[in-house]
Design a protein around this motif. Structure first.
Motif, PDB file in Angstrom:
ATOM      1  N   HIS A  80      79.669 139.668  56.664  1.00 40.24           N
ATOM      2  CA  HIS A  80      79.436 138.856  55.468  1.00 40.24           C
ATOM      3  C   HIS A  80      80.359 139.243  54.321  1.00 40.24           C
ATOM      4  O   HIS A  80      80.928 138.363  53.649  1.00 40.24           O
ATOM      5  CB  HIS A  80      77.980 138.969  55.010  1.00 40.24           C
ATOM      6  CG  HIS A  80      77.775 138.460  53.618  1.00 40.24           C
ATOM      7  ND1 HIS A  80      77.992 137.141  53.250  1.00 40.24           N
ATOM      8  CD2 HIS A  80      77.413 139.109  52.470  1.00 40.24           C
ATOM      9  CE1 HIS A  80      77.748 136.990  51.963  1.00 40.24           C
ATOM     10  NE2 HIS A  80      77.412 138.169  51.469  1.00 40.24           N
ATOM     11  N   ARG A  84      82.836 136.668  52.604  1.00 39.02           N
ATOM     12  CA  ARG A  84      82.669 136.346  51.181  1.00 39.02           C
ATOM     13  C   ARG A  84      83.981 136.523  50.436  1.00 39.02           C
ATOM     14  O   ARG A  84      84.367 135.679  49.615  1.00 39.02           O
ATOM     15  CB  ARG A  84      81.590 137.251  50.584  1.00 39.02           C
ATOM     16  CG  ARG A  84      81.286 136.983  49.111  1.00 39.02           C
ATOM     17  CD  ARG A  84      80.271 137.996  48.601  1.00 39.02           C
ATOM     18  NE  ARG A  84      80.800 139.354  48.733  1.00 39.02           N
ATOM     19  CZ  ARG A  84      80.029 140.440  48.846  1.00 39.02           C
ATOM     20  NH1 ARG A  84      78.707 140.332  48.886  1.00 39.02           N
ATOM     21  NH2 ARG A  84      80.574 141.639  48.944  1.00 39.02           N
ATOM     22  N   THR A  87      86.308 133.635  51.323  1.00 41.88           N
ATOM     23  CA  THR A  87      85.809 132.401  50.706  1.00 41.88           C
ATOM     24  C   THR A  87      86.156 132.368  49.223  1.00 41.88           C
ATOM     25  O   THR A  87      86.654 131.349  48.714  1.00 41.88           O
ATOM     26  CB  THR A  87      84.287 132.303  50.888  1.00 41.88           C
ATOM     27  OG1 THR A  87      83.983 132.259  52.288  1.00 41.88           O
ATOM     28  CG2 THR A  87      83.736 131.059  50.205  1.00 41.88           C
ATOM     29  N   ALA A 131      78.946 129.048  56.704  1.00 46.30           N
ATOM     30  CA  ALA A 131      78.498 129.692  55.469  1.00 46.30           C
ATOM     31  C   ALA A 131      78.381 131.203  55.572  1.00 46.30           C
ATOM     32  O   ALA A 131      77.534 131.808  54.911  1.00 46.30           O
ATOM     33  CB  ALA A 131      77.161 129.088  55.043  1.00 46.30           C
ATOM     34  N   VAL A 134      78.282 132.920  52.320  1.00 46.32           N
ATOM     35  CA  VAL A 134      77.085 132.760  51.501  1.00 46.32           C
ATOM     36  C   VAL A 134      76.127 133.898  51.847  1.00 46.32           C
ATOM     37  O   VAL A 134      75.893 134.186  53.024  1.00 46.32           O
ATOM     38  CB  VAL A 134      76.400 131.397  51.766  1.00 46.32           C
ATOM     39  CG1 VAL A 134      75.129 131.261  50.925  1.00 46.32           C
ATOM     40  CG2 VAL A 134      77.366 130.248  51.476  1.00 46.32           C
ATOM     41  N   LEU A 138      70.906 134.108  49.783  1.00 46.65           N
ATOM     42  CA  LEU A 138      71.383 133.058  48.871  1.00 46.65           C
ATOM     43  C   LEU A 138      71.684 133.585  47.465  1.00 46.65           C
ATOM     44  O   LEU A 138      71.760 132.811  46.513  1.00 46.65           O
ATOM     45  CB  LEU A 138      70.387 131.897  48.793  1.00 46.65           C
ATOM     46  CG  LEU A 138      69.920 131.313  50.135  1.00 46.65           C
ATOM     47  CD1 LEU A 138      68.990 130.130  49.901  1.00 46.65           C
ATOM     48  CD2 LEU A 138      71.100 130.910  50.985  1.00 46.65           C
ATOM     49  N   ASN A 140      74.347 134.524  46.049  1.00 52.19           N
ATOM     50  CA  ASN A 140      75.566 134.035  45.404  1.00 52.19           C
ATOM     51  C   ASN A 140      75.683 132.513  45.431  1.00 52.19           C
ATOM     52  O   ASN A 140      76.736 131.969  45.097  1.00 52.19           O
ATOM     53  CB  ASN A 140      76.807 134.672  46.024  1.00 52.19           C
ATOM     54  CG  ASN A 140      76.996 134.300  47.498  1.00 52.19           C
ATOM     55  OD1 ASN A 140      76.058 133.819  48.160  1.00 52.19           O
ATOM     56  ND2 ASN A 140      78.193 134.540  48.018  1.00 52.19           N
ATOM     57  N   LEU A 141      74.616 131.815  45.804  1.00 49.04           N
ATOM     58  CA  LEU A 141      74.720 130.356  45.906  1.00 49.04           C
ATOM     59  C   LEU A 141      74.933 129.711  44.539  1.00 49.04           C
ATOM     60  O   LEU A 141      75.729 128.768  44.411  1.00 49.04           O
ATOM     61  CB  LEU A 141      73.467 129.776  46.580  1.00 49.04           C
ATOM     62  CG  LEU A 141      73.523 128.276  46.892  1.00 49.04           C
ATOM     63  CD1 LEU A 141      74.699 127.937  47.818  1.00 49.04           C
ATOM     64  CD2 LEU A 141      72.208 127.811  47.521  1.00 49.04           C
ATOM     65  N   LEU A 144      78.531 130.129  43.627  1.00 49.63           N
ATOM     66  CA  LEU A 144      79.367 129.187  44.365  1.00 49.63           C
ATOM     67  C   LEU A 144      79.251 127.781  43.788  1.00 49.63           C
ATOM     68  O   LEU A 144      80.245 127.055  43.672  1.00 49.63           O
ATOM     69  CB  LEU A 144      78.985 129.205  45.842  1.00 49.63           C
ATOM     70  CG  LEU A 144      79.333 130.491  46.586  1.00 49.63           C
ATOM     71  CD1 LEU A 144      78.627 130.543  47.936  1.00 49.63           C
ATOM     72  CD2 LEU A 144      80.844 130.619  46.772  1.00 49.63           C
ATOM     73  N   ILE A 152      78.477 122.199  51.906  1.00 49.55           N
ATOM     74  CA  ILE A 152      78.418 123.405  52.733  1.00 49.55           C
ATOM     75  C   ILE A 152      78.021 123.026  54.149  1.00 49.55           C
ATOM     76  O   ILE A 152      77.033 122.318  54.363  1.00 49.55           O
ATOM     77  CB  ILE A 152      77.401 124.431  52.182  1.00 49.55           C
ATOM     78  CG1 ILE A 152      77.850 124.967  50.820  1.00 49.55           C
ATOM     79  CG2 ILE A 152      77.206 125.590  53.163  1.00 49.55           C
ATOM     80  CD1 ILE A 152      76.860 125.935  50.180  1.00 49.55           C
ATOM     81  N   LEU A 187      68.571 127.727  53.211  1.00 49.10           N
ATOM     82  CA  LEU A 187      69.846 127.265  52.668  1.00 49.10           C
ATOM     83  C   LEU A 187      69.838 125.744  52.506  1.00 49.10           C
ATOM     84  O   LEU A 187      70.288 125.221  51.480  1.00 49.10           O
ATOM     85  CB  LEU A 187      70.993 127.695  53.582  1.00 49.10           C
ATOM     86  CG  LEU A 187      72.383 127.148  53.231  1.00 49.10           C
ATOM     87  CD1 LEU A 187      72.820 127.629  51.847  1.00 49.10           C
ATOM     88  CD2 LEU A 187      73.416 127.562  54.285  1.00 49.10           C
ATOM     89  N   CYS A 191      70.289 123.907  48.950  1.00 47.87           N
ATOM     90  CA  CYS A 191      71.378 122.955  48.706  1.00 47.87           C
ATOM     91  C   CYS A 191      70.825 121.637  48.187  1.00 47.87           C
ATOM     92  O   CYS A 191      71.377 121.036  47.252  1.00 47.87           O
ATOM     93  CB  CYS A 191      72.170 122.729  49.988  1.00 47.87           C
ATOM     94  SG  CYS A 191      73.268 124.087  50.443  1.00 47.87           S
TER      95      CYS A 191
END
Length: 345
Positions: A80, A84, A87, A131, A134, A138, A140-141, A144, A152, A187, A191
């Motif tokens: 991850h 990250r 991304t 994702a 991500v 969540l 850091n959602l 983002l 996503i 997620l 969203c």
């Protein structure tokens, strides 16, 4: 812009630009090694594209021959923290293009979207493909979202904390494994609350149905095809296409040759006519309101008679030659995407 404005639901141009010495100049001035750059996008009438951030796997995605065709085994799950970092780096590049390239902007609202379709600007919707970057919780959602992410895809064709991606296989059903995890369902709900499109591309069939059961937003599969025309696991079955239509969503027809060419050779060529066959099939099955384009430019081999982004007008000309009216062509080009984004964002 001399052609009808086009919305393209998926490209991997950031990945290609990231390997150049000067990605800003390469994009602004044109570079032959990509499918999309600003000069060719303007020539083609591309108004808005979904620009994906995508993290390559360390292990090679090598084809394995089967008795009837081929498959690409799933790569290992990404770390991850590494995902990250990559991304964020591609989102930084996208915003650098926004800040320094005249005629290019990040699109994170319907007003931005409309402005690009009504002008010569090229808009970029930030999309996360798979994702892994991500946080599983969540955390850091919201960051983002603040960075402009408005689409996503929970998985690519490998596992992550949110689910398992579909094994790329021909011939083969999209029912290749498990669906969303509990974190994946969280997620999808998160969203929907924020107005982020959930892209069902690369999900297993079980994962697709998990999204359909979890979300009340229009269903989107950005770069896929019709399984009835090409029995590739990346394509949607008739039942999935029907579900997208029932949810007032869209099926984005990809230009990637493996999902268009009904062939056991993974390197088989596809044609513009094959591509339009898939558009026509979904339009006939689900209605013209539920089919759009999702090229996968810069992420896959595409038909030679499309070539690159400048081949977009030829797609619409082929539709016209098959009897599609101008209003119908306009829906495929941009109208259907606008309806779904207006309902989601």
């Amino acid at each position: 812009m001399t052609h009808m404005p086009v919305v393209d639901g998926h490209n991997d141009t950031l990945l290609r630009l990231g390997s150049t010495d000067d990605p800003v100049s390469a994009f602004a001035e044109g570079i032959g090694s990509t499918h999309i750059d600003l000069p060719r996008a303007r020539e083609a009438g591309l108004g808005v594209g979904f620009f994906a951030t995508f993290v390559l796997s360390d292990d090679e995605h090598e084809v394995r021959r089967t008795d009837e065709g081929y498959e690409f085994p799933l790569p290992e799950e990404l770390d991850h923290a590494d995902a990250r970092s990559v991304t964020y780096r591609y989102l930084e590049l996208l915003h650098r293009l926004d800040a320094t390239v005249d005629g290019f902007r990040v699109v994170d609202s319907l007003d931005d979207f409309d402005a690009c379709l009504e002008s010569s600007e090229l808009g970029a919707v930030p999309h996360i493909e798979g994702a892994a970057g991500v946080a599983p919780d969540l955390a850091n959602l919201d960051f983002l979202y603040a960075a402009g992410v408005r689409s996503i895809g929970p998985v690519w064709s490998r596992p992550n904390a949110f689910g398992q991606g579909v094994v790329s296989r021909y011939p083969g059903s999209p029912d290749t494994g498990d669906g969303l995890t509990d974190a994946g369902r969280d997620l999808v709900r998160a969203c929907e609350r924020r107005g982020i499109v959930v892209d069902c591309a690369h999900l297993t069939e079980r994962g697709f149905w998990d999204v359909a059961e979890t979300s009340g937003a229009p269903l989107v599969a950005s770069h896929t095809g019709a399984y009835s025309l090409c029995p590739h696991s990346r394509n949607l079955t008739d039942e999935q296409i029907d579900a997208v239509a029932d949810a007032d969503g869209v099926v984005g027809i990809g230009f990637l040759e493996p999902i268009l060419a009904d062939d056991s050779d993974p390197g088989a060529d596809a044609t513009l006519s094959d591509l339009v066959d898939h558009i026509e099939y979904v339009a006939d099955r689900a209605g013209i309101d539920h089919v759009v384009l999702g090229s996968d430019f810069d992420g896959a081999p595409i038909p030679d008679d499309v070539g690159d982004v400048t081949g977009l007008p030829a797609v619409f000309e082929e539709l016209r030659e098959r009897g599609f009216g101008e209003d119908e062509v306009s829906k495929v080009a941009h109208g259907n995407w606008r309806r779904v984004l207006a309902a989601t964002w």
